[in-house]
Design an enzyme around this catalytic site. Structure first.
Site, short mmCIF file in Angstrom:
data_model
loop_
_atom_site.label_atom_id
_atom_site.label_comp_id
_atom_site.label_asym_id
_atom_site.label_seq_id
_atom_site.Cartn_x
_atom_site.Cartn_y
_atom_site.Cartn_z
N ASP A 197 -7.92 3.98 1.11
CA ASP A 197 -6.99 4.43 2.14
C ASP A 197 -7.79 4.91 3.37
O ASP A 197 -8.57 5.85 3.25
CB ASP A 197 -6.17 5.58 1.53
CG ASP A 197 -5.11 6.11 2.48
OD1 ASP A 197 -5.14 5.73 3.67
OD2 ASP A 197 -4.27 6.91 2.02
N ARG A 248 -3.26 -0.61 5.43
CA ARG A 248 -3.87 -1.67 4.63
C ARG A 248 -2.98 -2.89 4.42
O ARG A 248 -3.43 -4.03 4.61
CB ARG A 248 -4.30 -1.10 3.25
CG ARG A 248 -5.41 -0.09 3.34
CD ARG A 248 -5.56 0.70 2.05
NE ARG A 248 -4.44 1.60 1.84
CZ ARG A 248 -4.25 2.35 0.77
NH1 ARG A 248 -5.14 2.28 -0.21
NH2 ARG A 248 -3.22 3.15 0.66
N CYS A 307 0.87 -1.19 0.00
CA CYS A 307 0.00 0.00 0.00
C CYS A 307 0.91 1.24 0.00
O CYS A 307 2.09 1.13 -0.37
CB CYS A 307 -0.97 -0.02 1.18
SG CYS A 307 -0.18 0.00 2.80
P1 4NP Z 1 -1.68 2.85 4.15
O1 4NP Z 1 -2.26 4.22 4.78
O2 4NP Z 1 -1.17 3.18 2.78
O3 4NP Z 1 -2.87 1.94 4.12
O4 4NP Z 1 -0.59 2.39 5.10
C1 4NP Z 1 -1.52 5.40 4.81
C2 4NP Z 1 -0.60 5.61 5.81
C3 4NP Z 1 0.12 6.80 5.85
C4 4NP Z 1 -0.08 7.76 4.88
C5 4NP Z 1 -1.01 7.55 3.87
C6 4NP Z 1 -1.72 6.35 3.84
N1 4NP Z 1 0.63 8.98 4.93
O5 4NP Z 1 0.42 9.83 4.07
O6 4NP Z 1 1.48 9.18 5.82
#
Ligand code: 4NP
Length: 172
Positions: free
Chosen positions: A144, A32, A26
């Site tokens: 997300d 995720r 992800c």
């Molecule tokens: P992930 O969620 O891609 O599902 O781990 C996110 C975690 C952090 C960020 C964006 C999405 N971020 O911009 O820091």
């Protein structure tokens, strides 16, 4: 070939190979993809099938490297019986050598992984997590949850449980 057809062909070609090495990807590798790894690990453990799988996860953004999964993701996962113990790490070109299947959570992940893939054969390893959803046939990505409330995290787990059980069944 559509990404859906490519997913089916890839799974068919892996049926006879063991262990199957799967990398979930992800953006941050704190919500995720570590949850996907945890859900899939739980499924293979419950089926006494851990020896046949090597599971890991990684992120396209390395800014959370070394961190545990997001506390909200850990809490929601724990409520469904999953302990998420992964530490965030960035995806690397070497991952295309190490893994048989690279599972993207959304279309941005998918496109960026395609750009990162060193060869055309490596590109074929990339699939969309939601290609394996059966109870959510219209889902086309795992959204997300980072800026969402509790429902966002619950939706992620609903989609991952659906997709991971079908992915596991297709590899049995
Ligand atoms: P992930 O969620 O891609 O599902 O781990 C996110 C975690 C952090 C960020 C964006 C999405 N971020 O911009 O820091």
């Amino acid at each position: 070939m559509s990404h859906y057809e490519n997913s089916k062909n890839l799974i068919d070609s892996l049926r006879v190979r063991t262990p199957v090495k799967i990398l979930f990807v992800c953006l941050g590798n704190i919500c995720r993809s570590p949850a996907a790894e945890g859900v899939m690990r739980s499924i293979v453990e419950h089926n006494n099938d851990s020896d046949r799988f090597l599971l890991d996860s990684a992120g396209l953004y390395g800014g959370h490297a070394g961190e545990q999964p997001d506390k909200r993701m850990r809490v929601h996962a724990f409520q469904r019986g999953y302990s998420l113990i992964h530490r965030s790490r960035p995806v690397s070109v070497a991952d295309f050598d190490k893994f048989d299947i690279i599972v993207a959570m959304d279309h941005s992940n998918y496109d960026r992984l395609k750009n990162l893939a060193p060869t055309l054969d490596d590109e074929k390893k990339i699939v969309m997590m939601t290609d394996f959803c059966t109870s959510h046939p219209h889902a086309d990505h795992v959204p997300d949850p980072y800026y969402e409330g509790a429902e966002g995290f619950e939706l992620v787990l609903d989609l991952l449980e659906d997709a991971c059980s079908s992915l596991y069944e297709s590899l049995k």
